[in-house]
Design an enzyme around this catalytic site. Structure first.
Site, PDB file in Angstrom:
ATOM      1  N   LEU A  75       0.964  -1.279   0.059  1.00  0.00           N
ATOM      2  CA  LEU A  75      -0.101  -0.086  -0.090  1.00  0.00           C
ATOM      3  C   LEU A  75       0.622   1.250   0.015  1.00  0.00           C
ATOM      4  O   LEU A  75       0.270   2.224   0.053  1.00  0.00           O
ATOM      5  CB  LEU A  75      -0.795  -0.027   1.106  1.00  0.00           C
ATOM      6  CG  LEU A  75      -2.129  -0.677   1.220  1.00  0.00           C
ATOM      7  CD1 LEU A  75      -2.224  -2.089   0.977  1.00  0.00           C
ATOM      8  CD2 LEU A  75      -3.175  -0.418   2.499  1.00  0.00           C
ATOM      9  N   TYR A 147       1.345   9.419 -10.662  1.00  0.00           N
ATOM     10  CA  TYR A 147       0.543   8.498  -9.801  1.00  0.00           C
ATOM     11  C   TYR A 147      -0.119   7.723 -10.944  1.00  0.00           C
ATOM     12  O   TYR A 147       0.003   6.253 -10.469  1.00  0.00           O
ATOM     13  CB  TYR A 147      -0.542   9.306  -9.064  1.00  0.00           C
ATOM     14  CG  TYR A 147      -1.253   8.521  -8.183  1.00  0.00           C
ATOM     15  CD1 TYR A 147      -0.742   7.825  -7.123  1.00  0.00           C
ATOM     16  CD2 TYR A 147      -2.675   8.374  -8.466  1.00  0.00           C
ATOM     17  CE1 TYR A 147      -1.582   7.183  -6.067  1.00  0.00           C
ATOM     18  CE2 TYR A 147      -3.597   7.711  -7.588  1.00  0.00           C
ATOM     19  CZ  TYR A 147      -2.857   7.351  -6.499  1.00  0.00           C
ATOM     20  OH  TYR A 147      -3.756   6.164  -5.412  1.00  0.00           O
ATOM     21  N   TYR A 161       5.744 -10.537 -13.160  1.00  0.00           N
ATOM     22  CA  TYR A 161       6.226 -11.532 -12.233  1.00  0.00           C
ATOM     23  C   TYR A 161       5.167 -12.650 -12.052  1.00  0.00           C
ATOM     24  O   TYR A 161       5.913 -13.767 -11.855  1.00  0.00           O
ATOM     25  CB  TYR A 161       6.492 -10.699 -10.775  1.00  0.00           C
ATOM     26  CG  TYR A 161       7.823 -10.021 -10.546  1.00  0.00           C
ATOM     27  CD1 TYR A 161       7.781  -8.790 -10.982  1.00  0.00           C
ATOM     28  CD2 TYR A 161       8.581 -10.613  -9.659  1.00  0.00           C
ATOM     29  CE1 TYR A 161       9.286  -8.220 -10.913  1.00  0.00           C
ATOM     30  CE2 TYR A 161       9.884  -9.880  -9.482  1.00  0.00           C
ATOM     31  CZ  TYR A 161      10.049  -8.742 -10.146  1.00  0.00           C
ATOM     32  OH  TYR A 161      11.370  -8.072  -9.829  1.00  0.00           O
TER      33      TYR A 161
HETATM   34  P1  NAD Z   1      -2.169   7.293   2.724  1.00  0.00           P
HETATM   35  O1  NAD Z   1      -1.507   8.285   2.373  1.00  0.00           O
HETATM   36  O2  NAD Z   1      -2.794   7.497   4.230  1.00  0.00           O
HETATM   37  O3  NAD Z   1      -1.125   6.069   2.795  1.00  0.00           O
HETATM   38  C1  NAD Z   1       0.054   5.782   2.178  1.00  0.00           C
HETATM   39  C2  NAD Z   1       1.113   5.421   3.260  1.00  0.00           C
HETATM   40  O4  NAD Z   1       2.100   5.036   2.478  1.00  0.00           O
HETATM   41  C3  NAD Z   1       1.378   6.510   4.196  1.00  0.00           C
HETATM   42  O5  NAD Z   1       1.411   6.022   5.438  1.00  0.00           O
HETATM   43  C4  NAD Z   1       2.639   6.872   3.550  1.00  0.00           C
HETATM   44  O6  NAD Z   1       3.855   7.642   4.644  1.00  0.00           O
HETATM   45  C5  NAD Z   1       3.381   5.555   3.238  1.00  0.00           C
HETATM   46  N1  NAD Z   1       4.306   5.841   2.097  1.00  0.00           N
HETATM   47  C6  NAD Z   1       4.446   6.756   0.816  1.00  0.00           C
HETATM   48  N2  NAD Z   1       5.669   6.701   0.257  1.00  0.00           N
HETATM   49  C7  NAD Z   1       6.365   5.772   0.878  1.00  0.00           C
HETATM   50  C8  NAD Z   1       7.556   5.090   0.651  1.00  0.00           C
HETATM   51  N3  NAD Z   1       8.447   5.539  -0.179  1.00  0.00           N
HETATM   52  N4  NAD Z   1       8.028   4.219   1.607  1.00  0.00           N
HETATM   53  C9  NAD Z   1       7.063   3.802   2.609  1.00  0.00           C
HETATM   54  N5  NAD Z   1       5.933   4.113   2.767  1.00  0.00           N
HETATM   55  C10 NAD Z   1       5.627   5.477   1.989  1.00  0.00           C
HETATM   56  O7  NAD Z   1      -3.214   6.847   1.651  1.00  0.00           O
HETATM   57  P2  NAD Z   1      -4.189   5.704   1.422  1.00  0.00           P
HETATM   58  O8  NAD Z   1      -5.368   6.351   1.435  1.00  0.00           O
HETATM   59  O9  NAD Z   1      -4.215   5.067   2.917  1.00  0.00           O
HETATM   60  O10 NAD Z   1      -3.784   4.961   0.266  1.00  0.00           O
HETATM   61  C11 NAD Z   1      -2.881   3.550   0.542  1.00  0.00           C
HETATM   62  C12 NAD Z   1      -2.757   2.900  -0.863  1.00  0.00           C
HETATM   63  O11 NAD Z   1      -4.129   2.747  -1.454  1.00  0.00           O
HETATM   64  C13 NAD Z   1      -2.190   3.773  -1.643  1.00  0.00           C
HETATM   65  O12 NAD Z   1      -1.250   2.792  -2.378  1.00  0.00           O
HETATM   66  C14 NAD Z   1      -3.223   4.428  -2.585  1.00  0.00           C
HETATM   67  O13 NAD Z   1      -2.525   4.631  -3.860  1.00  0.00           O
HETATM   68  C15 NAD Z   1      -4.284   3.386  -2.747  1.00  0.00           C
HETATM   69  N6  NAD Z   1      -5.588   3.933  -3.182  1.00  0.00           N
HETATM   70  C16 NAD Z   1      -6.145   4.477  -2.255  1.00  0.00           C
HETATM   71  C17 NAD Z   1      -7.077   5.149  -2.498  1.00  0.00           C
HETATM   72  C18 NAD Z   1      -8.171   5.963  -1.357  1.00  0.00           C
HETATM   73  O14 NAD Z   1      -9.081   6.533  -1.848  1.00  0.00           O
HETATM   74  N7  NAD Z   1      -7.699   6.002  -0.204  1.00  0.00           N
HETATM   75  C19 NAD Z   1      -7.694   4.951  -3.759  1.00  0.00           C
HETATM   76  C20 NAD Z   1      -7.129   4.532  -4.661  1.00  0.00           C
HETATM   77  C21 NAD Z   1      -5.840   3.958  -4.119  1.00  0.00           C
END
Ligand code: NAD
Ligand code: UDP
Length: 324
Positions: A75, A147, A161
Site C-alpha cells: 500500500l 501517480y 512477475y
Molecule cells: P495514505 O497516504 O494515508 O497512505 C499511504 C502510506 O504510504 C502512508 O503512510 C505513507 O507514509 C506511506 N508511504 C508513502 N511513500 C512511501 C515510501 N516511499 N516508503 C514507505 N512508505 C511510504 O493513503 P491511503 O489512502 O491509505 O492509500 C493507501 C494505498 O491505497 C495507496 O497505495 C493508494 O494509492 C491506494 N489507493 C487509495 C485510495 C483511497 O481513496 N484512499 C484510492 C485508490 C488507491
C-alpha cells in the site's frame, strides 16, 4: 481461525494501511507495518505498538528490505493528489521501485502479494461506469501522470512477475475511499470539506461541482481487500473495489453541511488539470468472484468520519505537504 501468517503491510501507518493492520492483528497474525511516515503519523498505529504480534519499521519502500513473510499487502504510496504531485518523481519511484522490491521479496519468500492499485488507471474515463476491461484514458504527461502511470507500471510488473516467475499476485483497483484516520490535511475532498465545515466558514469547491465520484467507506474497502487476498488462486484480478453509489461533488458538499449543521460559503476555484469528470466502479466482478459488495451508505459513513474529525485536534497533525 485461519493459520497464523507473517504479514507485511507497506504503507501500514497510513489511512487504509492502519485499518488493515488493525484487522490483521485482531485476527492473530504476525504483522509487520513498514512505512516512511511521509503522509501519515504514528498516532494511526499507536494503539497497536504494544501488541506482541505487531511491529513497526520506519523504512522507505524504494530501498530493498530483507524480511521473511507469507503475505504482503503493498500500500505504500502517497494517494492524495496534493501529496503525490508534491514530488512527482519520488511518487513514480515509490510505485515502480516499491513494486520491484516487494515483488522480489514475494518471489524469494514464495509469499502471496497484493497490490493496492487505483481507479486512476482509468484516467478521465470515457466509459461509464468503469469495468476492469476498460483500458483507460490517462494523460501520460500531465500532473496526475506520476501517480496514474506509476500505478499502471506497477500493475504491469505484478503481471510480469506472475507470468515469468509464478509469483502469487492479487491486484485491486481502489475507488475513492473515506473514513476515520484520513489525514485532515491531505487535500482530498472528503477530509477537506469536513475540516473546512467544522473549522472555517468556506468550502473549497473546484469547478462547478458537477464532477462525480463514488465514495466507499473504509470498513467496506478493507473487507474487499482481504476477500481478494484470501480469494481463489485462479482469480488474481485486477478487480474494482469501491462503492458504485455515485455523487456529484456538490451533493457531497451539501451532505457534509447538513450533517455538520454548518452553512459555509462555497469558494469556487478552477478545476485542476486532468481532474476526472466522472468516476463509478462496475463491481460485477467483485460481486461474482468474491461475493463482496459495500454495505455502508455515504450518509452513515460520513457521520462516522465527522465524529472522528470532531475527536481530533488538528494542531497535532503535521501537514505532509503545503497542498491542501
Ligand atoms: P495514505 O497516504 O494515508 O497512505 C499511504 C502510506 O504510504 C502512508 O503512510 C505513507 O507514509 C506511506 N508511504 C508513502 N511513500 C512511501 C515510501 N516511499 N516508503 C514507505 N512508505 C511510504 O493513503 P491511503 O489512502 O491509505 O492509500 C493507501 C494505498 O491505497 C495507496 O497505495 C493508494 O494509492 C491506494 N489507493 C487509495 C485510495 C483511497 O481513496 N484512499 C484510492 C485508490 C488507491
Ligand atoms: N475537490 C474539491 N475541493 C477540494 C478537494 C477536491 O472540489 O477541496 C474535488 C476535486 O477537484 C475532484 C474531487 O473533489 O473533482 C475529488 O478529489 P480528491 O482529491 O478527493 O480525489 P481524486 O478522486 O480527484 O483523486
Amino acid at each position: 481461525m485461519s493459520r497464523i501468517k507473517r504479514i507485511l503491510v507497506t504503507g501500514g501507518a497510513g489511512f487504509l494501511g492502519s485499518h488493515l493492520c488493525e484487522r490483521l492483528v485482531a485476527q492473530g497474525h504476525d504483522v509487520i507495518c513498514l512505512d516512511n511516515l511521509f503522509t501519515s503519523q504514528k498516532s494511526n498505529i499507536v494503539h497497536l505498538l504494544d501488541k506482541p504480534n505487531f511491529e513497526f519499521i520506519r523504512h522507505d519502500v524504494t530501498h530493498p528490505v530483507w524480511l521473511e513473510v507469507d503475505e504482503i499487502y503493498n500500500l505504500a504510496c502517497p494517494a492524495a493528489p496534493g501529496h503525490y504531485q508534491y514530488n512527482p518523481i519520488k511518487t513514480m519511484k515509490t510505485s515502480v521501485l516499491g513494486a520491484i522490491n516487494t515483488l522480489g521479496m514475494a518471489k524469494r519468500c514464495r509469499a502471496k502479494i497484493l497490490q493496492a492499485s487505483t481507479s486512476e488507471v482509468y484516467g478521465d474515463p470515457t466509459v461509464h461506469p468503469q469495468p476492469e476491461s476498460y483500458r483507460g484514458n490517462v494523460n501520460p504527461i500531465g500532473p496526475r501522470a506520476c501517480y496514474d502511470e506509476g500505478k499502471r507500471a506497477a500493475e504491469t510488473l505484478f503481471f510480469d512477475y506472475h507470468r515469468s516467475n509464478k509469483v502469487n499476485i492479487r491486484v485491486i483497483r481502489i475507488f475513492n475511499t473515506y473514513g476515520p484516520r484520513m489525514h485532515p490535511f491531505d487535500g482530498r475532498v472528503v477530509s477537506n470539506f469536513i475540516r473546512q465545515a467544522l473549522n472555517s466558514d468556506t468550502i473549497s469547491m473546484f469547478g462547478d461541482g458537477k464532477q462525480t465520484r463514488s465514495f466507499c467507506f473504509v470498513d467496506d474497502l478493507i473487507d474487499g481487500m482481504m476477500a481478494m487476498m484470501n480469494g481463489p488462486d485462479d482469480f488474481v484480478g485486477p478487480v474494482n473495489i469501491g462503492n458504485p453509489d455515485e455523487f456529484t461533488i456538490m451533493q457531497l458538499a451539501e451532505m457534509v453541511c447538513e450533517l455538520t449543521g454548518k452553512s459555509p460559503k462555497f469558494h469556487h476555484k478552477p478545476l485542476p488539470a486532468d481532474d476526472p469528470l466522472q468516476r463509478q466502479p462496475d463491481i460485477t466482478l467483485a460481486r461474482t468472484k468474491l461475493g463482496w459488495e459495500p454495505k455502508v451508505k455515504l450518509r452513515d459513513g460520513l457521520k462516522k468520519t465527522i465524529d472522528y474529525f470532531k475527536s481530533i485536534n488538528f494542531d497535532t497533525f503535521r501537514a505532509p505537504t503545503p497542498n491542501y
